[in-house]
Design a protein around this motif. Structure first.
Motif, PDB file in Angstrom:
ATOM      1  N   HIS A   1      -1.217   3.692  -8.662  1.00  0.00           N
ATOM      2  CA  HIS A   1      -1.069   2.226  -8.644  1.00  0.00           C
ATOM      3  C   HIS A   1      -0.759   1.679 -10.034  1.00  0.00           C
TER       4      HIS A   1
ATOM      5  N   SER B   1      -1.785  -1.480  -3.893  1.00  0.00           N
ATOM      6  CA  SER B   1      -2.805  -0.466  -3.603  1.00  0.00           C
ATOM      7  C   SER B   1      -2.075   0.867  -3.502  1.00  0.00           C
TER       8      SER B   1
ATOM      9  N   ALA C   1      -9.091  -1.164  -2.065  1.00  0.00           N
ATOM     10  CA  ALA C   1      -8.253  -2.171  -1.411  1.00  0.00           C
ATOM     11  C   ALA C   1      -8.656  -2.333   0.049  1.00  0.00           C
TER      12      ALA C   1
ATOM     13  N   ASP D   1       0.847  -1.192   0.000  1.00  0.00           N
ATOM     14  CA  ASP D   1       0.000   0.000   0.000  1.00  0.00           C
ATOM     15  C   ASP D   1       0.879   1.239   0.000  1.00  0.00           C
TER      16      ASP D   1
ATOM     17  N   ALA E   1      -4.762  -5.560  -0.916  1.00  0.00           N
ATOM     18  CA  ALA E   1      -3.868  -5.751  -2.070  1.00  0.00           C
ATOM     19  C   ALA E   1      -3.305  -7.170  -2.071  1.00  0.00           C
TER      20      ALA E   1
ATOM     21  N   GLU F   1      -6.704   2.891  -3.043  1.00  0.00           N
ATOM     22  CA  GLU F   1      -6.646   2.611  -1.602  1.00  0.00           C
ATOM     23  C   GLU F   1      -8.020   2.313  -1.000  1.00  0.00           C
TER      24      GLU F   1
END
Length: 484
Positions: A157, A75, A234, A8, A423, A231
């Motif tokens: 991403h 993510s 995820a 992330d 993720a 984000e």
């Protein structure tokens, strides 16, 4: 059976979790802040060199963290626009976050297409300063030379996945990330290239949108890289939310999102129609005033922190002795009242005590979010339980009032790296689908988040009376605010 990693890349740091493919148990983790200098005043910069994300990723993965990992999911922060030239080099630093420079550009775009309803119909959302489509308009107006050189558009991403794969010719994204751009429609599943041209002044290459269980590719070392996602998507995937679940996030502003089988087009623009990481949809409704309502009230009452405000509020009773606080301190998006202010109603001599105002602030914040929940419910979204996220979700005053005001079970998950875990779950799905051990239509079942579960119980009737009192004051003060 194996191990996978979830990465992330948030606005400030990179978090990596390495998980068991079958159970989702976190086996090891890594962390590194982004090497980004804040400008004077400590504000986060709006322009960031994407190389900072790679440096942070490398640091977070040191010490053999990824040894034995078979697949990685990525993510990353949403709304980060990475403009590239025809050779794949960045034209300028990435534009990240809610970029206030782009507010005028957002208004320009809304007018250029014929209003909020036209945008909602086209791509399921109305341009805001943070969105990539708005940043493109700002770029075209403010940095025309950079805009002219921009040949490829990526988000954070997308760019990270592309870098991990060695910058292949094929560039990919997922439905979740694409749905936040302002030029891809969750309803049709397709790009609106005319909106890219409207914003940027010319066409640009866009990443291929691949399915939730598809792999973006494999590294030369044989490491599978999954599609990646934003984000928010995820974190929803990491939490394990599904149909019947809503998530209420309590930041300075608030948001309510829920899993739904179809895209919701909302001509008023109150609903942003995003896609999730599983093939479903993630309608989102935001409020401008959540924790900022509590902070403002704490300052007014001279209470040093929000824990103290919660303690004070617990000395009052549901309904705050008749005080009703419409917490529209920064204007409001839900309902759409951008130029209004907050309202404190029901003042009587006996209600003019600090504990009643403290309680009214918590109830006002939660009733504002209940209004946002009702926008979704009014469109047929089923809400059987609400996941409550954010540091203030732990406060006794929030936990005491939320179930009865929302009218449903409330789940308060323990703080964890849900975006990184989501993720990793996506990586396990793509790995299983590629090996034939998992159905590409059904994600792996992992252990749910550890959480407190709160029921409305006997307080439900009282909570709904408090809610009704709030609605009455809102209707009296802002008649018809929720009519589109």
């Amino acid at each position: 059976m194996g191990i996978v990693a979830g990465l992330d890349s948030s606005p400030d740091f990179t978090r990596i979790v390495v998980c068991d493919t079958d159970t989702g148990a976190v086996l090891r983790q890594g962390y590194a802040p982004h090497p980004v200098e804040s400008p004077e005043g400590g504000a986060r910069p709006s322009d960031v060199d994407p190389q900072a994300w790679l440096l942070s990723l490398g640091e977070a993965a040191t010490g053999g963290l990824l040894e034995g990992v078979q697949a990685i999911g990525v993510s990353a922060q949403q709304n980060a626009l990475v403009p590239l030239d025809a050779q794949g080099n960045t034209v300028r630093p990435a534009m990240v976050g809610g970029d206030k420079r782009a507010q005028v550009a957002a208004a320009d775009l809304i007018d250029a297409l014929g209003g909020r309803g036209a945008w909602a119909q086209a791509v399921g959302c109305v341009p805001q300063a943070a969105q990539p489509v708005t940043k493109l308009r700002w770029l075209a107006k403010t940095e025309p030379e950079n805009a002219a050189r921009t040949a490829v558009l990526m988000q954070a991403h997308d760019w990270l996945v592309w870098q991990l794969l060695g910058r292949p010719v094929r560039r990919t994204t997922d439905r979740g990330g694409a749905s936040g751009t302002g030029y891809w429609s969750a309803a049709t599943g397709g790009y609106r290239t005319d909106l890219v041209e409207l914003a940027l002044g010319h066409q640009a290459m866009l990443p291929e949108v691949i399915g939730p269980a598809e792999a973006a590719g494999t590294t030369p070392e044989g490491l599978l890289i999954s599609a990646g996602t934003g984000e928010t998507m995820a974190a929803a995937f990491g939490l394990g939310i599904g149909l019947g679940d809503a998530v209420v996030s309590l930041g300075a502003s608030g948001s309510v999102m829920a899993v739904h089988p179809e895209a919701l087009v909302d001509s008023s623009g109150m609903i942003t129609s995003l896609a999730d990481a599983t093939g479903m949809h993630l309608p989102v409704v935001t409020t401008l005033n959540a924790v900022r309502t509590l902070r403002g009230t704490a300052e007014l009452l001279g209470v040093p922190d929000l824990e103290g405000l919660s303690d004070l509020a617990m000395k009052s009773t549901p309904g705050s002795h008749g005080l009703v606080f419409l917490p529209y301190l920064e204007g409001e998006r839900t309902p759409n009242l951008p130029h209004t202010a907050g309202t404190l109603a029901g003042l009587r001599r006996e209600s003019m005590k600090p504990e009643h105002l403290a309680r009214a602030a918590f109830e006002g914040m939660l009733c504002g979010l209940a209004d946002a929940l009702d926008v979704l419910r009014g469109r047929g979204v089923e809400v059987r339980r609400v996941f409550l996220l954010g540091a203030v979700a732990e406060l006794p005053a929030v936990q005491a009032a939320a179930p009865a005001l929302f009218g449903t079970q409330v789940v308060v998950p323990q703080p964890a790296d849900y975006a990184a875990r989501g993720a990793a779950r996506q990586a396990a799905w793509a790995l299983g689908a590629s090996q034939g051990s998992l159905d590409p239509r059904t994600p792996p079942v992992w252990q749910g988040a550890a959480a407190q579960v709160l029921e409305p119980g006997d307080e439900l009737a009282v909570g709904q009376a408090v809610r009704q009192q709030f609605v009455s004051v809102r209707e009296q003060t802002h008649p018809g605010a929720f009519r589109s």
